[in-house]
Design a protein around this motif. Structure first.
Motif, PDB file in Angstrom:
ATOM      1  N   THR A  14       0.837  -1.202   0.000  1.00 39.19           N
ATOM      2  CA  THR A  14       0.000   0.000   0.000  1.00 39.19           C
ATOM      3  C   THR A  14       0.872   1.252   0.000  1.00 39.19           C
ATOM      4  O   THR A  14       2.030   1.220   0.435  1.00 39.19           O
ATOM      5  CB  THR A  14      -0.914   0.056   1.248  1.00 39.19           C
ATOM      6  N   PHE A  15       0.294   2.346  -0.478  1.00 39.52           N
ATOM      7  CA  PHE A  15       0.989   3.627  -0.439  1.00 39.52           C
ATOM      8  C   PHE A  15       1.217   4.057   1.003  1.00 39.52           C
ATOM      9  O   PHE A  15       2.228   4.683   1.311  1.00 39.52           O
ATOM     10  CB  PHE A  15       0.189   4.692  -1.205  1.00 39.52           C
ATOM     11  N   ASP A  16       0.271   3.748   1.886  1.00 38.55           N
ATOM     12  CA  ASP A  16       0.433   4.091   3.300  1.00 38.55           C
ATOM     13  C   ASP A  16       1.684   3.435   3.874  1.00 38.55           C
ATOM     14  O   ASP A  16       2.466   4.084   4.580  1.00 38.55           O
ATOM     15  CB  ASP A  16      -0.791   3.641   4.118  1.00 38.55           C
ATOM     16  N   ALA A  17       1.870   2.151   3.581  1.00 46.33           N
ATOM     17  CA  ALA A  17       3.026   1.421   4.113  1.00 46.33           C
ATOM     18  C   ALA A  17       4.331   1.976   3.545  1.00 46.33           C
ATOM     19  O   ALA A  17       5.327   2.117   4.267  1.00 46.33           O
ATOM     20  CB  ALA A  17       2.896  -0.070   3.816  1.00 46.33           C
ATOM     21  N   VAL A  18       4.338   2.291   2.258  1.00 47.84           N
ATOM     22  CA  VAL A  18       5.547   2.839   1.628  1.00 47.84           C
ATOM     23  C   VAL A  18       5.867   4.209   2.214  1.00 47.84           C
ATOM     24  O   VAL A  18       7.019   4.493   2.573  1.00 47.84           O
ATOM     25  CB  VAL A  18       5.389   2.915   0.090  1.00 47.84           C
ATOM     26  N   ALA A  19       4.857   5.057   2.340  1.00 49.79           N
ATOM     27  CA  ALA A  19       5.072   6.400   2.883  1.00 49.79           C
ATOM     28  C   ALA A  19       5.585   6.324   4.317  1.00 49.79           C
ATOM     29  O   ALA A  19       6.533   7.046   4.681  1.00 49.79           O
ATOM     30  CB  ALA A  19       3.771   7.203   2.818  1.00 49.79           C
ATOM     31  N   ALA A  20       4.991   5.456   5.135  1.00 46.90           N
ATOM     32  CA  ALA A  20       5.432   5.309   6.524  1.00 46.90           C
ATOM     33  C   ALA A  20       6.874   4.829   6.578  1.00 46.90           C
ATOM     34  O   ALA A  20       7.689   5.347   7.356  1.00 46.90           O
ATOM     35  CB  ALA A  20       4.513   4.344   7.271  1.00 46.90           C
ATOM     36  N   ARG A  21       7.210   3.867   5.754  1.00 47.38           N
ATOM     37  CA  ARG A  21       8.576   3.315   5.742  1.00 47.38           C
ATOM     38  C   ARG A  21       9.587   4.383   5.307  1.00 47.38           C
ATOM     39  O   ARG A  21      10.701   4.435   5.823  1.00 47.38           O
ATOM     40  CB  ARG A  21       8.633   2.103   4.804  1.00 47.38           C
TER      41      ARG A  21
END
Length: 191
Positions: free
Chosen positions: A21-28
């Motif tokens: 997900t974009f959320d996971a990539v952004a958080a990472r």
């Protein structure tokens, strides 16, 4: 932006394409989701950029002057020298095996494979030009048995890569290719 692409590779290697997900990539990456979307509006756009960056940062092999030397050098730099990138590639392969029926992922895989194989194709073409292999030799029939076997051993079977095995595999495939076994169908008839 390389931090975002590295984060995308890490998430892809852990979660797989379907669950990424974009959320996971952004958080990472430590950025906002909007930052990621602004540059890569779709998941395929982001994954394509991340995978192509991975290929572009592969260690570069030098031209050794012989096809055998070039193929061994490419195997060495791709599988033996860079353990961090090898571990990432293993994670990417394993996390995405179940998603291989996804059309987008397969298209991305073909694009990345083509880009990754360019230096190997160039080495085979140099070998043909130097007379080490017969005219009409299909580079894919030389590189695929070598690199697919090495990748299978390392990525799927979890074997530790070793240079001697790579050398034996290169010698085996080149023996057949020198005898004409890798000449494109129809090319031998045209000679």
């Amino acid at each position: 932006m390389n931090d975002v692409l590295d984060a995308a590779l890490d998430v892809l290697a852990r979660a797989g394409y379907a669950a990424m997900t974009f959320d996971a990539v952004a958080a990472r990456a430590g950025v906002s989701k909007t930052t990621v979307y602004r540059r890569w509006p779709t998941k395929p756009d982001l994954v394509r950029a991340a995978l192509l960056r991975l290929v572009d940062v592969f260690p570069k092999a030098r031209d050794t002057g012989t096809l055998r030397g070039d193929l061994i050098e490419l195997a060495r730099v791709r599988l033996l020298d860079d353990s961090r990138e090898r571990e990432r590639a293993i994670g990417l392969m394993r996390a995405n095996l179940g998603d291989l029926d996804d059309q987008e992922l397969r298209a991305l895989g073909r694009l990345v494979t083509e880009r990754a194989h360019q230096p190997i194709v160039a080495a085979v073409e140099r070998g043909v030009a130097r007379g080490e292999l017969p005219p009409g030799t299909d580079p894919a029939l030389v590189l695929e048995p070598i690199f697919a076997t090495l990748q299978f051993r390392v990525f799927v079977m979890n074997e530790e890569p070793d240079l001697r095995s790579a050398e034996q595999l290169v010698d085996l495939v080149l023996a057949g290719a020198r005898a004409g076994a890798a000449v494109r169908a129809g090319a031998a008839d045209a000679r």
